[in-house]
Design an enzyme around this catalytic site. Structure first.
Site, short mmCIF file in Angstrom:
data_model
loop_
_atom_site.label_atom_id
_atom_site.label_comp_id
_atom_site.label_asym_id
_atom_site.label_seq_id
_atom_site.Cartn_x
_atom_site.Cartn_y
_atom_site.Cartn_z
CD GLU A 70 -3.04 -0.92 0.02
OE1 GLU A 70 -2.54 -1.22 -1.21
OE2 GLU A 70 -4.21 -0.43 0.24
CB THR A 82 -5.04 6.96 -3.27
OG1 THR A 82 -5.82 5.76 -3.89
CG2 THR A 82 -5.19 6.75 -1.67
#
Lengths: 311, 311
Positions: A129, A182
């Site tokens: 991530e 994101t």
């Protein structure tokens, strides 16, 4: 001894309205497949990547990076080959990178005889991530690995709490085909919030957790409110307010942004209702002319699972 | 027909570390007594007030004001007399005004044959809180009326969620004999908080609610952390940090400010541990020379209760 497994890696919905950065849930019928096999040679190689145009270099691939993090901590002389069959679109906001990161480390742990706990696997998957978004967040990889709803009570130390998942809870997810990174959707957030909004947010998160444990669907719905992030991020998502109001009209318990968007999720009691919500969402995007995907899925209580294995 | 009841009105702990303005719990063995009787004459009279030096004029007394709010909404021709036997010290931070406000409306509802729901009683009792502190908060009156832990999910509309209370949960409360007014302790709070602290707070609140439902005492303890209010308000409380660290050393699950202080609460698993924590707290205040009261109590799951009644 098993040398190769094929696994299902669920898509996940992070934040879930009132749980920004702390809550996530796993989906049952939306996800990638991966094949992971042991090799004599050391290190990790991504040998196949289908469905999405993503880097296959180990250090540029989230599964590769997460896998290397795990490899550096276990007592194992060999390596792994990974095949990734992406069905989750990158950048859609339903945990595409998390599915690959979590899937890689989960499969490796299986093949090594499960030396690691789920919590340790989350830590390794978070490295994937970090590569994907610049932040090692856990709210997608945790539900992918644990299944159901998971709460990240704390990041330091990492503390993941599995939350009871009511049996009739279904998610509808609509993905408008626009790109929201994101990292961009983080930038527009404010670094401060009002205490008044904070109180509303933790009141709702408490209500949602209580509703999940008591299977009180009405309370779950009342609690799916986001005073902090949705008012800001929703401006990046075409038709958000209309989708939300039509989903609620169609019977959804609540509706909000999935992760950092652009996907929008709704939760409903029962599959029929979730399908009606999907229909209502389709209509909106057809009318305003936005391309989209829609998924309807039970909330997945198992997490990543083995599809098949080979000696 | 019952014309008079004597009731027990529990002390309450609001906020409970991570639940600022939304969480509260009721105590079992600390509280006031009240006698409430029907009268032919209309209105409300406070006919006795023992134990504390507080106003007896109906409009200056929290029980009077809460009672009048109720009276204005029910179909009843008569009035009530109220006797208040205060054992909770005003300004101690364990819901002294809430016990009187909630007790008055609860008793009236009993004597009128229970026409009102607990939620309606909270609304009337909140008028007493408005008189006491300038803010109609519900996080003391709700647990007094519902018992156990209660969550105020939302104030508008008012939504109160009873939270499961683990059987072995005991509270220790120490009250240093200094005065901190709720209104003053509100003034020093900042109107904005960082998003980062907000995320920590709702992560902990979610963990606490999950810990209560699953009776996971360790999780309850890990979640009893306050990143928002305690760092500011604790400077008003002498010896706070020492009390807290000694309580944890003595085995408390967690420790924080009760309501707006100056009382400090700790939660423990089992009465023995709660007594040990009380001993540790006593030692600290004896050493630094602060007068104090200490209470040990089970968490009360019943709320206000009838002690005796007369026709």
């Amino acid at each position: 001894m098993t040398n190769e497994i094929k696994i299902f890696c669920p898509a996940t919905i992070a934040n879930v309205s009132c749980g920004f950065d702390v809550l996530g849930l796993a989906l049952e019928s939306v996800g990638d497949e991966m094949v992971v096999r042991k090799t004599r040679g050391k290190g990790i190689r991504i040998t196949k990547l289908e469905g999405q145009d993503l880097p296959m270099e180990t250090l540029d691939n989230v599964a590769g990076v997460a896998g290397l993090a795990l490899l550096s901590e276990v007592d194992y002389d060999g390596g792994f080959e990974i095949e990734i069959y992406k069905k989750i679109k990158a950048g859609s906001g339903i945990g595409s990178s998390a599915a690959s990161s979590a899937g890689a480390v989960w499969a490796m742990n299986e093949l090594l005889g499960k030396p690691l706990s789920s919590l340790e696997l989350v830590k390794f998957a978070m490295e994937g991530e970090r590569l994907a978004s610049g932040v090692a967040h856990a709210d997608n990889v945790a539900p992918a690995l644990y299944g159901g709803f998971t709460l990240i009570r704390s990041y330091d130390p990492l503390d993941i709490i599995p939350i009871h998942t009511p049996k009739e809870l279904f998610a509808t997810v609509v993905h408008p085909q626009i790109e929201v990174k994101t990292s961009d959707s983080r930038k527009i957030l404010k670094t401060n919030i009002s205490l008044v909004d904070g109180i509303k947010q933790w009141g709702n998160l408490g209500g949602l957790i209580a509703g999940l444990f008591t299977e009180d669907y009405n309370l779950i719905g009342r609690s799916l409110v986001d005073h902090i992030v949705e008012p800001i991020r929703s401006i990046l998502i075409p038709g958000f307010e209309t989708i939300k109001s039509e989903a609620i009209k169609a019977g959804a318990l609540g509706c909000g942004i999935s992760g950092s968007g652009p996907s929008i999720f709704a939760l409903s009691k029962g599959e029929d209702k979730a399908n009606q919500v999907a229909g209502a969402m389709r209509k909106v995007y057809q009318k305003i002319g936005v391309d989209y995907d829609v998924h309807v899925s039970k909330v997945n209580t198992q997490g990543i699972r083995v599809i098949s294995s080979k000696r």
